[in-house]
Design a protein around this motif. Structure first.
Motif, mmCIF file in Angstrom:
data_model
loop_
_atom_site.group_PDB
_atom_site.id
_atom_site.type_symbol
_atom_site.label_atom_id
_atom_site.label_comp_id
_atom_site.label_asym_id
_atom_site.label_seq_id
_atom_site.Cartn_x
_atom_site.Cartn_y
_atom_site.Cartn_z
ATOM 1 N N LEU A 147 0.824 -1.208 0.000
ATOM 2 C CA LEU A 147 0.000 0.000 0.000
ATOM 3 C C LEU A 147 0.863 1.264 0.000
ATOM 4 O O LEU A 147 0.584 2.224 -0.739
ATOM 5 C CB LEU A 147 -0.926 0.003 1.221
ATOM 6 N N ARG A 148 1.900 1.279 0.796
ATOM 7 C CA ARG A 148 2.736 2.481 0.915
ATOM 8 C C ARG A 148 3.446 2.816 -0.392
ATOM 9 O O ARG A 148 3.834 3.967 -0.603
ATOM 10 C CB ARG A 148 3.765 2.283 2.027
ATOM 11 N N LYS A 149 3.622 1.829 -1.265
ATOM 12 C CA LYS A 149 4.319 2.073 -2.535
ATOM 13 C C LYS A 149 3.407 2.649 -3.614
ATOM 14 O O LYS A 149 3.893 3.081 -4.660
ATOM 15 C CB LYS A 149 4.934 0.759 -3.030
ATOM 16 N N LEU A 150 2.098 2.634 -3.371
ATOM 17 C CA LEU A 150 1.164 3.124 -4.390
ATOM 18 C C LEU A 150 1.110 4.648 -4.372
ATOM 19 O O LEU A 150 1.005 5.256 -3.300
ATOM 20 C CB LEU A 150 -0.221 2.536 -4.136
ATOM 21 N N PRO A 151 1.155 5.299 -5.539
ATOM 22 C CA PRO A 151 1.231 6.767 -5.582
ATOM 23 C C PRO A 151 -0.018 7.463 -5.064
ATOM 24 O O PRO A 151 0.059 8.631 -4.646
ATOM 25 C CB PRO A 151 1.452 7.061 -7.072
ATOM 26 N N PHE A 152 -1.162 6.784 -5.072
ATOM 27 C CA PHE A 152 -2.398 7.430 -4.634
ATOM 28 C C PHE A 152 -2.696 7.202 -3.149
ATOM 29 O O PHE A 152 -3.708 7.658 -2.643
ATOM 30 C CB PHE A 152 -3.586 6.934 -5.473
ATOM 31 N N VAL A 153 -1.807 6.508 -2.444
ATOM 32 C CA VAL A 153 -2.022 6.164 -1.037
ATOM 33 C C VAL A 153 -1.330 7.157 -0.115
ATOM 34 O O VAL A 153 -0.172 7.533 -0.340
ATOM 35 C CB VAL A 153 -1.527 4.732 -0.745
ATOM 36 N N THR A 154 -2.056 7.566 0.926
ATOM 37 C CA THR A 154 -1.481 8.327 2.035
ATOM 38 C C THR A 154 -1.762 7.554 3.309
ATOM 39 O O THR A 154 -2.931 7.358 3.676
ATOM 40 C CB THR A 154 -2.092 9.734 2.148
ATOM 41 N N ALA A 155 -0.715 7.076 3.975
ATOM 42 C CA ALA A 155 -0.892 6.369 5.243
ATOM 43 C C ALA A 155 -1.130 7.394 6.341
ATOM 44 O O ALA A 155 -0.415 8.398 6.447
ATOM 45 C CB ALA A 155 0.345 5.528 5.555
ATOM 46 N N ILE A 156 -2.158 7.158 7.155
ATOM 47 C CA ILE A 156 -2.500 8.100 8.210
ATOM 48 C C ILE A 156 -2.552 7.391 9.563
ATOM 49 O O ILE A 156 -2.777 6.190 9.657
ATOM 50 C CB ILE A 156 -3.862 8.792 7.943
ATOM 51 N N SER A 157 -2.353 8.179 10.600
ATOM 52 C CA SER A 157 -2.424 7.686 11.973
ATOM 53 C C SER A 157 -3.631 8.288 12.666
ATOM 54 O O SER A 157 -3.943 9.467 12.477
ATOM 55 C CB SER A 157 -1.149 8.058 12.725
ATOM 56 N N LEU A 158 -4.303 7.473 13.491
ATOM 57 C CA LEU A 158 -5.451 7.945 14.266
ATOM 58 C C LEU A 158 -5.114 8.092 15.750
ATOM 59 O O LEU A 158 -5.988 7.969 16.608
ATOM 60 C CB LEU A 158 -6.635 6.989 14.086
ATOM 61 N N GLY A 159 -3.848 8.350 16.029
ATOM 62 C CA GLY A 159 -3.481 8.611 17.409
ATOM 63 C C GLY A 159 -2.801 7.455 18.101
ATOM 64 O O GLY A 159 -2.511 6.417 17.493
ATOM 65 N N PRO A 160 -2.561 7.595 19.415
ATOM 66 C CA PRO A 160 -1.729 6.638 20.146
ATOM 67 C C PRO A 160 -2.423 5.348 20.552
ATOM 68 O O PRO A 160 -1.758 4.396 20.960
ATOM 69 C CB PRO A 160 -1.314 7.430 21.393
ATOM 70 N N ARG A 161 -3.745 5.290 20.467
ATOM 71 C CA ARG A 161 -4.457 4.093 20.923
ATOM 72 C C ARG A 161 -4.846 3.199 19.749
ATOM 73 O O ARG A 161 -5.145 3.692 18.663
ATOM 74 C CB ARG A 161 -5.713 4.497 21.718
ATOM 75 N N VAL A 162 -4.884 1.908 19.997
ATOM 76 C CA VAL A 162 -5.326 0.951 18.987
ATOM 77 C C VAL A 162 -6.845 0.896 19.021
ATOM 78 O O VAL A 162 -7.445 0.611 20.067
ATOM 79 C CB VAL A 162 -4.736 -0.446 19.248
ATOM 80 N N LEU A 163 -7.473 1.188 17.906
ATOM 81 C CA LEU A 163 -8.928 1.260 17.833
ATOM 82 C C LEU A 163 -9.496 0.018 17.157
ATOM 83 O O LEU A 163 -8.870 -0.563 16.268
ATOM 84 C CB LEU A 163 -9.351 2.501 17.040
ATOM 85 N N ARG A 164 -10.686 -0.364 17.564
ATOM 86 C CA ARG A 164 -11.401 -1.399 16.830
ATOM 87 C C ARG A 164 -11.681 -0.891 15.423
ATOM 88 O O ARG A 164 -11.740 0.316 15.178
ATOM 89 C CB ARG A 164 -12.704 -1.751 17.546
ATOM 90 N N ALA A 165 -11.890 -1.821 14.503
ATOM 91 C CA ALA A 165 -12.044 -1.450 13.098
ATOM 92 C C ALA A 165 -13.202 -0.490 12.883
ATOM 93 O O ALA A 165 -13.069 0.512 12.155
ATOM 94 C CB ALA A 165 -12.219 -2.699 12.241
ATOM 95 N N ASP A 166 -14.364 -0.761 13.500
ATOM 96 C CA ASP A 166 -15.499 0.133 13.284
ATOM 97 C C ASP A 166 -15.280 1.489 13.938
ATOM 98 O O ASP A 166 -15.669 2.528 13.393
ATOM 99 C CB ASP A 166 -16.807 -0.512 13.774
ATOM 100 N N THR A 167 -14.615 1.512 15.101
ATOM 101 C CA THR A 167 -14.290 2.786 15.740
ATOM 102 C C THR A 167 -13.339 3.600 14.872
ATOM 103 O O THR A 167 -13.517 4.814 14.690
ATOM 104 C CB THR A 167 -13.645 2.549 17.115
ATOM 105 N N ALA A 168 -12.323 2.939 14.324
ATOM 106 C CA ALA A 168 -11.358 3.625 13.471
ATOM 107 C C ALA A 168 -12.031 4.216 12.238
ATOM 108 O O ALA A 168 -11.736 5.349 11.827
ATOM 109 C CB ALA A 168 -10.249 2.658 13.057
ATOM 110 N N ALA A 169 -12.943 3.464 11.631
ATOM 111 C CA ALA A 169 -13.635 3.951 10.440
ATOM 112 C C ALA A 169 -14.413 5.228 10.740
ATOM 113 O O ALA A 169 -14.319 6.221 10.011
ATOM 114 C CB ALA A 169 -14.560 2.869 9.903
ATOM 115 N N LEU A 170 -15.185 5.205 11.814
ATOM 116 C CA LEU A 170 -16.014 6.365 12.132
ATOM 117 C C LEU A 170 -15.172 7.546 12.583
ATOM 118 O O LEU A 170 -15.493 8.705 12.278
ATOM 119 C CB LEU A 170 -17.034 5.980 13.201
ATOM 120 N N ALA A 171 -14.076 7.278 13.301
ATOM 121 C CA ALA A 171 -13.189 8.363 13.703
ATOM 122 C C ALA A 171 -12.575 9.043 12.483
ATOM 123 O O ALA A 171 -12.515 10.277 12.395
ATOM 124 C CB ALA A 171 -12.093 7.827 14.621
ATOM 125 N N ALA A 172 -12.115 8.235 11.528
ATOM 126 C CA ALA A 172 -11.493 8.793 10.326
ATOM 127 C C ALA A 172 -12.505 9.591 9.503
ATOM 128 O O ALA A 172 -12.195 10.675 8.990
ATOM 129 C CB ALA A 172 -10.889 7.678 9.483
#
Length: 252
Positions: free
Chosen positions: A207-232
């Motif tokens: 993913l990181r090698k793809l030109p259209f991808v930007t890797a992002i961080s949602l902070g210091p805590r590990v979030l459940r998948a559904d929590t991460a989606a809604l936060a983003a």
């Protein structure tokens, strides 16, 4: 101004003044048996193309309902071009995700199978039903498209030019989301959420090698998948989406 209706329904039919629309059996049952409405009562209709219309029930039977649009309440508005690409979740959690992502204004729901995805099948009709109900309740003017579930590799291979993909990187290696969203991007956007077990290192490297991808961080805590989606999605709408505009007072 007092609200002219209490009910909103989505329809696939075209909407225009005095042109009657037929609603199917399920919606007729809902109007008649659940809401206890009758001919002469009013509701709002929207179809994602012609805005929102005040309509009056002309006929209400067991197999169908006939409603007649009277006047346009809101013209069709431009909405954020924002996809949610996600690894399917189990049972009620995927229903919840579809509902809340619709409320948060996504234009498309795109389920993808990653290497660690546990769910092997997606009920796309159920996803769409949840999205329709959420659109009706949240007063948005459209229903997000539900794309067919595919492998992540196939989705990335067909990725449309000009659309940025924000990948939620649970390893902490991405840019802070507020920083990434501050960049001015003219095309559409998409948010990618991995499965509960996270992306594999191979997937993240690819993913990181793809030109259209930007890797992002949602902070210091590990979030459940559904929590991460809604936060983003909430961050996107607040920083780069339609939350910046506030809520228009379209009721008068």
């Amino acid at each position: 101004m007092a609200r002219l209706y209490q009910t909103r329904l989505h329809t696939g039919e075209s909407l225009a003044a005095a042109v009657a629309v037929t609603l199917p059996k399920g919606q007729a049952h809902y109007l008649r048996s659940v809401l206890r409405l009758s001919p002469g009562d009013r509701l709002a209709l929207f179809n994602g193309r012609d805005g929102e219309w005040l309509a009056e029930i002309s006929d209400l039977g067991k197999a169908s309902a006939l409603v007649t649009p009277l006047e346009q309440l809101r013209p069709q508005a431009v909405e954020p071009d924002l996809w949610l690409v996600f690894a399917p979740l189990k049972h009620a959690r995927i229903d919840y995700l579809a509902e809340k992502a619709t409320e948060l204004g996504v234009s498309a729901l795109c389920p993808v199978f990653t290497q660690r995805t546990i769910v092997s099948r997606v009920n796309e009709e159920r996803l769409l039903a949840n999205a329709v109900e959420a659109a009706e309740q949240s007063e948005r003017l459209s229903v997000p498209e539900v794309m067919p579930a595919r492998k992540l590799e196939a989705v990335l291979a067909d990725w449309p030019a000009g659309r940025r993909l924000l990948v939620c990187d649970e390893t902490g290696g991405g840019r802070p989301i507020s920083e990434a969203l501050a960049d001015n991007v003219s095309g559409g956007n998409a948010v990618l959420i991995g499965p509960e077990g996270g992306f594999t290192e191979t997937e993240l490297d690819g993913l990181r090698k793809l030109p259209f991808v930007t890797a992002i961080s949602l902070g210091p805590r590990v979030l459940r998948a559904d929590t991460a989606a809604l936060a983003a999605l909430a961050c996107f709408q607040a920083i780069a989406g339609d939350w910046r505009q506030g809520r228009p007072d379209f009721r008068g």
